[in-house]
Design a protein around this motif. Structure first.
Motif, short mmCIF file in Angstrom:
data_model
loop_
_atom_site.label_atom_id
_atom_site.label_comp_id
_atom_site.label_asym_id
_atom_site.label_seq_id
_atom_site.Cartn_x
_atom_site.Cartn_y
_atom_site.Cartn_z
N CYS A 136 0.88 -1.17 0.02
CA CYS A 136 -0.05 -0.09 -0.12
C CYS A 136 0.79 1.24 -0.06
CB CYS A 136 -0.90 0.12 1.20
SG CYS A 136 -0.19 -0.06 2.76
N GLY A 137 0.25 2.44 -0.03
CA GLY A 137 0.84 3.80 -0.17
C GLY A 137 0.26 4.63 1.03
N HIS A 138 -0.06 5.84 0.35
CA HIS A 138 -0.88 6.61 1.37
C HIS A 138 -0.12 7.58 2.24
CE1 HIS A 138 -4.46 8.63 2.48
NE2 HIS A 138 -4.49 8.22 3.72
N LEU A 139 0.75 7.06 3.15
CA LEU A 139 1.17 7.79 4.34
C LEU A 139 2.61 8.44 3.85
CD1 LEU A 139 0.54 5.16 7.12
CD2 LEU A 139 -0.73 7.29 6.52
N HIS A 140 3.38 8.04 2.79
CA HIS A 140 4.60 8.91 2.57
C HIS A 140 5.72 8.68 3.70
CE1 HIS A 140 2.32 12.13 0.05
NE2 HIS A 140 1.73 10.90 0.04
N THR A 141 6.81 9.16 3.41
CA THR A 141 7.85 8.69 4.53
C THR A 141 7.96 9.79 5.39
OG1 THR A 141 9.42 10.02 2.95
CG2 THR A 141 9.29 7.60 2.85
N LYS A 142 7.27 10.93 5.69
CA LYS A 142 7.11 11.83 6.43
C LYS A 142 6.87 11.19 7.88
CE LYS A 142 2.64 13.69 5.56
NZ LYS A 142 1.81 14.98 5.14
N PHE A 143 6.06 9.84 7.91
CA PHE A 143 5.76 9.45 9.08
C PHE A 143 6.91 8.47 9.67
CE2 PHE A 143 1.66 11.04 7.98
CZ PHE A 143 1.33 11.90 8.72
N ASP B 297 6.89 7.47 -0.81
CA ASP B 297 6.21 8.12 -1.82
C ASP B 297 7.07 8.61 -2.83
OD1 ASP B 297 6.76 11.40 -1.13
OD2 ASP B 297 7.03 10.04 0.61
N TRP B 298 6.56 8.93 -4.04
CA TRP B 298 7.51 9.51 -5.07
C TRP B 298 7.56 11.04 -4.89
CZ3 TRP B 298 11.08 8.18 -8.72
CH2 TRP B 298 11.28 8.98 -9.61
N PHE C 70 1.73 5.56 15.46
CA PHE C 70 0.47 6.78 15.39
C PHE C 70 -0.04 6.28 14.14
CE2 PHE C 70 -1.07 10.83 14.45
CZ PHE C 70 -1.86 10.78 15.27
N VAL C 71 0.73 6.09 12.98
CA VAL C 71 -0.10 5.89 11.93
C VAL C 71 -0.43 4.55 11.43
CG1 VAL C 71 0.55 8.03 10.86
CG2 VAL C 71 1.93 6.11 10.61
#
Length: 738
Positions: free
Chosen positions: A265-272, A325-326, A488-489
């Motif tokens: 899956c994706g959605h959360l990006h790497t900022k978390f 994320d890209w 958290f995520v």
């Protein structure tokens, strides 16, 4: 003659049936019962016999405001795919951004979709792959403001690869057939049927029909028990941001039932965080989906078994691997299935294209093993494959040498214990390199004592090394480190937590505001700051503070009324679709835009609206209540301070107590300075401004997001808190006569 005519008619009818009724083919799309999902089968030729690899990309967010995302994707990804040559390319959602330059307006932009279509056409051409190997699923950004799937604003259906290839169903599956096993990939779209604008479009919403369809696709090869099948599913939303269906079923229930190998899956990006990986397991299928949170993401020792018994392999489990994320991270994943065991590597293209990519496939990374692969001797793979270290090497230039190195980390630093030359496997179409080793020499109870690294040199003299990967011969799992952001995520089931958090807030706040009021109304004792100074107990302190709050009755009543308003009435009326259609109104239960078949209100996006509801309650309403309470308490302190000064002046004037002119011994000099200058009040004024500013920013964001006027569409939400704060400041700021 009559009988001959009957036979002729029968043969004619049979021929017509053969022509009209399409029979499924192994290489063509197969319609699932009662739905428009498509099944495809890809035959993999050449060697090695039981090795397949695919590429995953996610959260591209092509934007008219950030053209570099599409430009770099076109330059880097097309080149990388040309020498990786995967069997599939999975794009797991958020293909376009759908946001304005200030990030506040979220709806579809056709120019972004046209750009996406052009870029993907070029990437397919550069890669040399067939377009049918690309699967792009819809993400929440691709659904912003889309009122109807297939309508004029559903640009995904028009410009995506899935749309152009007529993969119109919510679920599409593809099976890669090797000489030894079937690799089943099931992709699905769990976005809302009517896509609202952001920010209240954050969750996946699988319906009971969608879950039944996914279950059907994952079951398609179960009728062949002797056939080895590896199952992988892919979608956009992590399971922590996927809501339950109306009947209470979840994607976890389906995946556990089928012992899925991995969910991508994706959605959360790497900022978390970069460790957004989670291991799901359950030996009690019925109760698994009721979990509200999971404290760690790794496979725990309790899931292990020390033997090859059926109990060791019957545990329901699967891995969930979120993709970077890209958009900012320029991330791409290569996932290999070697003998039924899955390995992957996440690549960062921030510094540009890479000439060489290394993916070790055996021994497995001990952080991401499953119970079914806990002991390599228990696997269904040919045992002879365990006699070799295996690694895929993808390179744009010919390879000169490949070295396998194993380090021992137990002394506290890395000690090289094995270095061996790897050779390309004869007949390998995927640059698989192998090297013999003694697997028994690395048996150890520690899952991360031994580390594997592969070093590659090409004919240009460039050297590339893989990361140090821990491995465990006995399959003992290593821990996947989770910080608070990862927990958290990924560890919290937010759709299930929303209402408990909401009602806990209300119970706490209303208990604080209403219960003391009832108790103090029956008490004849006067609670003042002076009495609290004489008896500094917790009960006296709280009683005094609440007494002062109730001395500002208008503010107290407004706060209580506002809390009930937020539960009983709409928060605001907004334009939730790209354009057209009537406005909808939002309550704490979700958006309401229509009535259902029974004539009742239908609430949509019940978990999505938490991104508006909870921040407003915890970062605006709660701080405002605390500020109002402290303003009232400070007012009481200052009133008692002035009264004490007045009494001292009177005593001094009468000459009855000369010492009374001195400062009250019970009040410190610091307290006198604070009370005299009312510094606490000045600090609270700054806090009130900060709360109002935060609330104002939220209102402006909502105004733009849903095209609203604060006076017409959400007056109570907009002005209630600032007005109550302003009234309290005015009421508690009156001067007292000395």
């Amino acid at each position: 003659m009559g009988r001959g005519m009957e036979n002729l008619i029968g043969i004619t009818i049979l021929l017509l049936l053969l022509i009209v009724i399409p029979f499924p083919s192994s290489s063509s799309a197969i319609s699932s019962s009662g739905n428009s999902s498509k099944r495809e089968v890809i035959e993999v030729g050449g060697g090695p016999d039981d090795l397949v690899w695919v590429v995953q990309l996610s959260d591209l967010h092509f934007s008219v405001h950030h053209p570099e995302r599409a430009r770099e994707f076109q330059e880097i990804v097309g080149f990388a795919l040309s020498f990786i040559k995967p069997s599939l390319v999975l794009l797991t959602g958020d293909l376009t951004d759908g946001k304005s330059k200030d990030l506040l307006i979220m709806k579809q932009d056709e120019d972004e979709w046209i750009e996406y279509q052009k870029v993907m056409q070029d990437v397919v051409l550069r890669s040399g792959l067939d377009r049918s190997t690309f699967y792009d699923v819809r993400g929440n950004h691709d659904n912003f403001g889309v009122p109807v799937v297939g309508g004029s604003f559903d640009f995904y259906s028009k410009y995506s690869i899935n749309g152009q290839l007529k993969r119109t169903g919510k679920v599409n599956s593809v099976t890669i057939q090797t000489s030894k096993r079937k690799l089943l990939f099931v992709g699905f779209d769990s976005t809302m049927s009517s896509g609202f604008r952001g920010p209240t479009n954050l969750f996946g919403h699988p319906t009971d029909e969608l879950l039944a369809e996914i279950n059907s696709e994952l079951s398609q090869w179960d009728s062949q028990p002797t056939q080895l099948v590896t199952k992988v599913s892919f979608g956009h939303f992590p399971l922590s941001f996927s809501a339950a269906s109306k009947s209470g079923k979840t994607l976890q229930d389906i995946f556990i039932k089928h012992s899925l190998n991995a969910y991508l899956c994706g959605h959360l990006h790497t900022k978390f965080g970069k460790n957004l990986k989670r291991h799901h397991h359950s030996s009690h299928h019925a109760s698994y989906s009721k979990q509200l949170f999971q404290l760690n993401g790794h496979r725990t020792p309790s899931v292990n078994a020390s033997s090859c018994s059926k109990a060791a392999t019957s545990i329901g489990e699967f891995w969930e691997w979120e993709m970077g994320d890209w958009r900012k991270s320029r991330a791409m994943r290569i996932l290999a299935i070697d003998g039924g065991h899955i390995s992957f590597i996440d690549i960062n293209f921030k510094l540009g294209a890479k000439e060489t990519i290394i993916l070790p496939t055996f021994p497995l990374d001990s952080r991401f093993t499953s119970a079914s692969s806990q002991n390599y001797k228990c696997g269904s793979t040919d045992p002879s494959s365990y006699e070799f270290i295996r690694a895929l090497v993808f390179s744009a230039s010919p390879i000169a040498s490949v070295l396998a190195k194993i380090y021992d980390s137990s002394p506290g630093n890395l000690i090289l214990v094995l270095e061996t030359q790897m050779k390309k496997l004869a007949g390998s179409h995927g640059n698989l390199y192998v090297a013999p080793w003694n697997i028994q020499a690395f048996e150890d109870p520690s899952p991360d004592r031994f580390l594997l690294q592969i070093e590659v040199s090409d004919i240009m003299g460039r050297s590339t090394a893989s990361e140090h990967r821990p491995f465990s011969v006995s399959g003992i799992p290593a821990k996947v480190p989770w910080g608070w952001k990862e927990f958290f995520v990924m560890g919290c089931q937010w759709d299930s937590l929303y209402y408990p958090i909401l009602w806990c807030f209300y119970l706490l706040v209303l208990f604080i505001l209403l219960i003391p009021k009832a108790l103090l109304s029956f008490s004849r004792r006067q609670y003042t700051y002076k009495n609290f100074k004489a008896d500094k107990s917790l009960v006296n302190g709280l009683s005094w503070i609440f007494t002062e709050l109730y001395n500002v009755p208008v503010a107290w009543c407004c706060v209580v009324a506002y809390l009930f308003y937020l539960v009983l009435c709409p928060w605001f009326y907004g334009q939730v679709f790209t354009e057209g259609r009537e406005r909808a109104y939002m309550t704490y239960r979700g958006w309401v835009s229509s009535f259902n078949n029974l004539g009742r209100l239908e609430f949509l996006g019940s978990a999505d609206i938490m991104v508006v509801v909870l921040p407003h309650l915890f970062f605006v309403v709660l701080p405002a209540i605390m500020t109002i309470t402290v303003l009232a308490a400070e007012n009481g302190m200052y009133r008692d301070y002035l009264l004490s000064l007045s009494s001292k002046k009177k005593d001094d004037y009468d000459g009855q107590n000369k010492e009374s002119a001195l400062p009250d011994s019970s009040i410190s000099r610091t307290s006198q300075i604070i009370l005299c200058g009312r510094w606490l009040r000045k600090l609270l004024l700054v806090v009130s401004l900060a709360i109002s500013w935060k609330h104002c920013k939220n209102c402006v964001a909502l105004m733009k997001a849903y095209e609203m006027n604060p006076i017409i569409h959400f007056p109570f939400y907009s002005f209630a808190i600032p007005l109550v704060l302003a009234y309290t400041i005015w009421k508690t700021g009156k001067n007292f006569k000395k």
